[in-house]
Design a protein around this motif. Structure first.
Motif, mmCIF file in Angstrom:
data_model
loop_
_atom_site.group_PDB
_atom_site.id
_atom_site.type_symbol
_atom_site.label_atom_id
_atom_site.label_comp_id
_atom_site.label_asym_id
_atom_site.label_seq_id
_atom_site.Cartn_x
_atom_site.Cartn_y
_atom_site.Cartn_z
ATOM 1 N N GLY A 288 16.338 3.305 -8.563
ATOM 2 C CA GLY A 288 16.078 4.483 -7.743
ATOM 3 C C GLY A 288 15.224 4.170 -6.528
ATOM 4 N N THR A 289 15.519 3.068 -5.880
ATOM 5 C CA THR A 289 14.687 2.639 -4.756
ATOM 6 C C THR A 289 14.704 3.625 -3.596
ATOM 7 O OG1 THR A 289 16.521 1.273 -3.962
ATOM 8 C CG2 THR A 289 14.837 0.181 -5.269
ATOM 9 N N ARG A 290 15.781 4.360 -3.442
ATOM 10 C CA ARG A 290 15.818 5.349 -2.356
ATOM 11 C C ARG A 290 14.752 6.416 -2.554
ATOM 12 N NH1 ARG A 290 22.323 5.827 -1.886
ATOM 13 N NH2 ARG A 290 22.600 3.983 -0.589
ATOM 14 N N TRP A 291 14.583 6.887 -3.788
ATOM 15 C CA TRP A 291 13.560 7.888 -4.062
ATOM 16 C C TRP A 291 12.170 7.291 -3.900
ATOM 17 C CZ3 TRP A 291 14.349 12.771 -3.801
ATOM 18 C CH2 TRP A 291 15.605 13.284 -4.091
ATOM 19 N N LEU A 292 12.012 6.054 -4.351
ATOM 20 C CA LEU A 292 10.716 5.392 -4.197
ATOM 21 C C LEU A 292 10.332 5.286 -2.729
ATOM 22 C CD1 LEU A 292 11.048 2.475 -6.784
ATOM 23 C CD2 LEU A 292 9.717 4.578 -7.021
ATOM 24 N N LEU A 293 11.280 4.885 -1.915
ATOM 25 C CA LEU A 293 11.010 4.757 -0.482
ATOM 26 C C LEU A 293 10.739 6.113 0.155
ATOM 27 C CD1 LEU A 293 13.646 2.039 0.469
ATOM 28 C CD2 LEU A 293 11.167 1.769 0.311
ATOM 29 N N LEU A 294 11.449 7.139 -0.292
ATOM 30 C CA LEU A 294 11.236 8.478 0.245
ATOM 31 C C LEU A 294 9.828 8.979 -0.070
ATOM 32 C CD1 LEU A 294 12.408 10.964 1.682
ATOM 33 C CD2 LEU A 294 13.132 11.765 -0.581
ATOM 34 N N VAL A 295 9.394 8.811 -1.300
ATOM 35 C CA VAL A 295 8.047 9.240 -1.693
ATOM 36 C C VAL A 295 7.001 8.454 -0.907
ATOM 37 C CG1 VAL A 295 6.378 9.239 -3.591
ATOM 38 C CG2 VAL A 295 8.707 10.059 -3.975
ATOM 39 N N ASN A 296 7.176 7.145 -0.835
ATOM 40 C CA ASN A 296 6.223 6.303 -0.108
ATOM 41 C C ASN A 296 6.163 6.698 1.363
ATOM 42 O OD1 ASN A 296 4.533 4.326 0.836
ATOM 43 N ND2 ASN A 296 5.784 2.624 0.165
ATOM 44 N N ALA B 209 0.370 3.609 -4.202
ATOM 45 C CA ALA B 209 0.115 3.442 -5.636
ATOM 46 C C ALA B 209 1.218 4.075 -6.475
ATOM 47 C CB ALA B 209 -1.244 4.041 -5.997
ATOM 48 N N ALA B 210 1.625 5.292 -6.116
ATOM 49 C CA ALA B 210 2.679 5.975 -6.876
ATOM 50 C C ALA B 210 3.995 5.209 -6.806
ATOM 51 C CB ALA B 210 2.863 7.395 -6.348
ATOM 52 N N THR B 211 4.285 4.674 -5.636
ATOM 53 C CA THR B 211 5.526 3.914 -5.484
ATOM 54 C C THR B 211 5.501 2.653 -6.332
ATOM 55 O OG1 THR B 211 5.804 4.766 -3.250
ATOM 56 C CG2 THR B 211 7.035 2.785 -3.810
ATOM 57 N N MET B 212 4.393 1.933 -6.310
ATOM 58 C CA MET B 212 4.303 0.704 -7.088
ATOM 59 C C MET B 212 4.400 0.998 -8.581
ATOM 60 S SD MET B 212 1.340 -2.198 -7.407
ATOM 61 C CE MET B 212 0.289 -1.152 -8.377
ATOM 62 N N ILE B 213 3.659 1.985 -9.052
ATOM 63 C CA ILE B 213 3.683 2.317 -10.476
ATOM 64 C C ILE B 213 5.086 2.749 -10.897
ATOM 65 C CG2 ILE B 213 2.834 3.971 -12.184
ATOM 66 C CD1 ILE B 213 0.131 3.895 -10.567
ATOM 67 N N SER B 214 5.693 3.625 -10.107
ATOM 68 C CA SER B 214 7.050 4.095 -10.433
ATOM 69 C C SER B 214 8.067 2.959 -10.398
ATOM 70 C CB SER B 214 7.482 5.185 -9.457
ATOM 71 O OG SER B 214 6.661 6.312 -9.588
ATOM 72 N N ALA B 215 7.906 2.060 -9.452
ATOM 73 C CA ALA B 215 8.841 0.935 -9.348
ATOM 74 C C ALA B 215 8.809 0.079 -10.605
ATOM 75 C CB ALA B 215 8.520 0.094 -8.114
#
Length: 92
Positions: free
Chosen positions: A65-73, A52-58
């Motif tokens: 910042g896809t690298r950070w999104l992938l790291l969090v996910n 959910a956090a990744t989708m909302i942030s995306a």
């Protein structure tokens, strides 16, 4: 359909399924008082939170910042699955 819509739809299905499993694990804990069910619910909660956090942030950051999104996910999902595995190992 665009990739973004497919991503949002699949993430929402994952979130609904994950929250259903969280609810089932909590209900099992209430019925059995087994600690493993709490660990299971925590694990699925972390996996759902990561998705959910990744989708909302995306969508908020326009997929920058896809690298950070992938790291969090990946991080939240990994910790979630570790709790799921722990619940299976410690189930009595």
């Amino acid at each position: 359909m665009t990739v973004e819509i497919l991503y949002a739809a699949s993430t929402l299905v994952f979130v609904v399924a994950g929250l259903t499993m969280v609810g089932m694990a909590i209900r099992a804990y209430v019925q059995t008082s087994r600690q493993a069910m709490l660990h299971l619910s925590l694990g699925f909660s972390l996996a759902v939170a990561g998705a959910a956090a990744t989708m909302i942030s995306a969508f908020i950051n326009d997929f920058e910042g896809t690298r950070w999104l992938l790291l969090v996910n990946s991080g939240l999902t990994t910790f979630g699955y570790l709790f799921v595995m722990y619940s299976l190992v410690t189930y009595e």
